[in-house]
Design an enzyme around this catalytic site. Sequence first.
Site, PDB file in Angstrom:
ATOM      1  N   HIS A  79       1.090  -1.128  -0.263  1.00 34.32           N
ATOM      2  CA  HIS A  79       0.048   0.027  -0.175  1.00 34.32           C
ATOM      3  C   HIS A  79       0.848   1.249   0.252  1.00 34.32           C
ATOM      4  CE1 HIS A  79      -2.305  -3.309   1.622  1.00 34.32           C
ATOM      5  NE2 HIS A  79      -3.313  -2.621   1.179  1.00 34.32           N
ATOM      6  N   ASP A 122      -7.847 -10.283   1.280  1.00 38.94           N
ATOM      7  CA  ASP A 122      -7.540  -8.839   0.816  1.00 38.94           C
ATOM      8  C   ASP A 122      -6.899  -7.789   1.976  1.00 38.94           C
ATOM      9  OD1 ASP A 122      -9.850  -7.832   2.197  1.00 38.94           O
ATOM     10  OD2 ASP A 122     -11.067  -7.954   0.780  1.00 38.94           O
ATOM     11  N   SER A 123      -7.086  -6.737   1.254  1.00 38.91           N
ATOM     12  CA  SER A 123      -6.339  -5.648   2.185  1.00 38.91           C
ATOM     13  C   SER A 123      -7.259  -5.466   3.400  1.00 38.91           C
ATOM     14  CB  SER A 123      -6.453  -4.350   1.427  1.00 38.91           C
ATOM     15  OG  SER A 123      -5.627  -4.322   0.234  1.00 38.91           O
TER      16      SER A 123
END
Length: 390
Positions: A79, A122-123
């Site tokens: 990120h 996922d994130s």
Amino acid sequence: MKNKIIRTIFWAGLIAIASSASAEDSGRSVWEAIVDTLPAGMVSEENSSGSYLSDTWVGMKTIISEGSSGLLLPAYTIHPGYAYKTEKRHNENGYTWGGGISRNFIDSRGNRRIMYAMAFSDSHNNFEPFMGYGWLSRWRLGSTPFYAEAGYTIGLTARGDYKWIPFPAPLPLLGVGTDNFSIYGTYVPFSDIFFFFANMTFDDRKSRHMPDTPKSLFSNKVLIYAGGGWQKTTLKGMPKPSSISSDGAYSAGLRYFVTPDWALDFSVNRSGTHSIHANGSKVGSYKLTSYSLAVQYHFRAAERVKLYAGVGAGYFRSDQQDFKEGWGAKKDIFTPVIQAGGTVAVTRNLHVTGGMDLGFPRYKAHSPTDDSFSMRPSPVTFKLALGLAF
């Protein structure tokens, strides 16, 4: 501004790659070269049905039936700091554990074509499936067995934060590796992240079409196994600052092969004590027991080795809870499960199996200062077990 520059670089590179892929065909436009990289491009003009959809279907079937099997291992997501502030980055999940299966076909020009399906965390530590088609141009790095690879994927995914509505995801792909192992990265513009995964491939085209003989090392249909390992947890959702410890775990299971490639696997994982800390002090602890039922696909990587990926559902129970006054959490929940691993046949009846089990439990919890929040430990159990096959 940086975001736009990155997008421009990736997609400009993709167009250049697609164009060079058919450079030997004089007179072809860039658009024709790009179309040629799609599954329908595998069908020669002589064998074409005249229908683009029909040729696409034939090309996809060719990759699946004639390609080499691969185990996909999603591993990490970046990120970037220019898109995520420090506090937001802290709340995002970087370890996108998961698993999947691919079929890899090297075409007459040396390009790699892939059909694949995988799932990962996922994130936001939520379950995310992803499936699709990929094309990669390859360049050998000198006289080494390594290649640089670049191309794209056209995938279909669904996410919890988008109400599980399936949507297409055309993405660029860059990678490096050998014929049997590659690491790929992609830039996801709508999330502004960089996603990385590994692809382990093996030429099993002959073995998967050959039935196991009664004396084969993998001819038995039932495997009972038991062993131990380590359960890694990543606490999300708790009031900051907070943390949770990882601990050892033991596991047991029963695996039944419906066919030589497909199996049903029932497993039980039991962790040690996970301690929860908030604001510099211990506020509670628990042990985690999970019961999972998964469908697994196995393929031959060597005479004595099979790799597998699986997906299913699990019941995760947080028991032996010991919280300070004012703290507490729900004890049980059902959740998707992702698996990836392998099995080594020591003998026909003695197997060693191991891998990774990933769950997505969400426990409604409370603290003295917060009436309700979601405790998301996202346990990943790495295990190794000894099994009896019969």
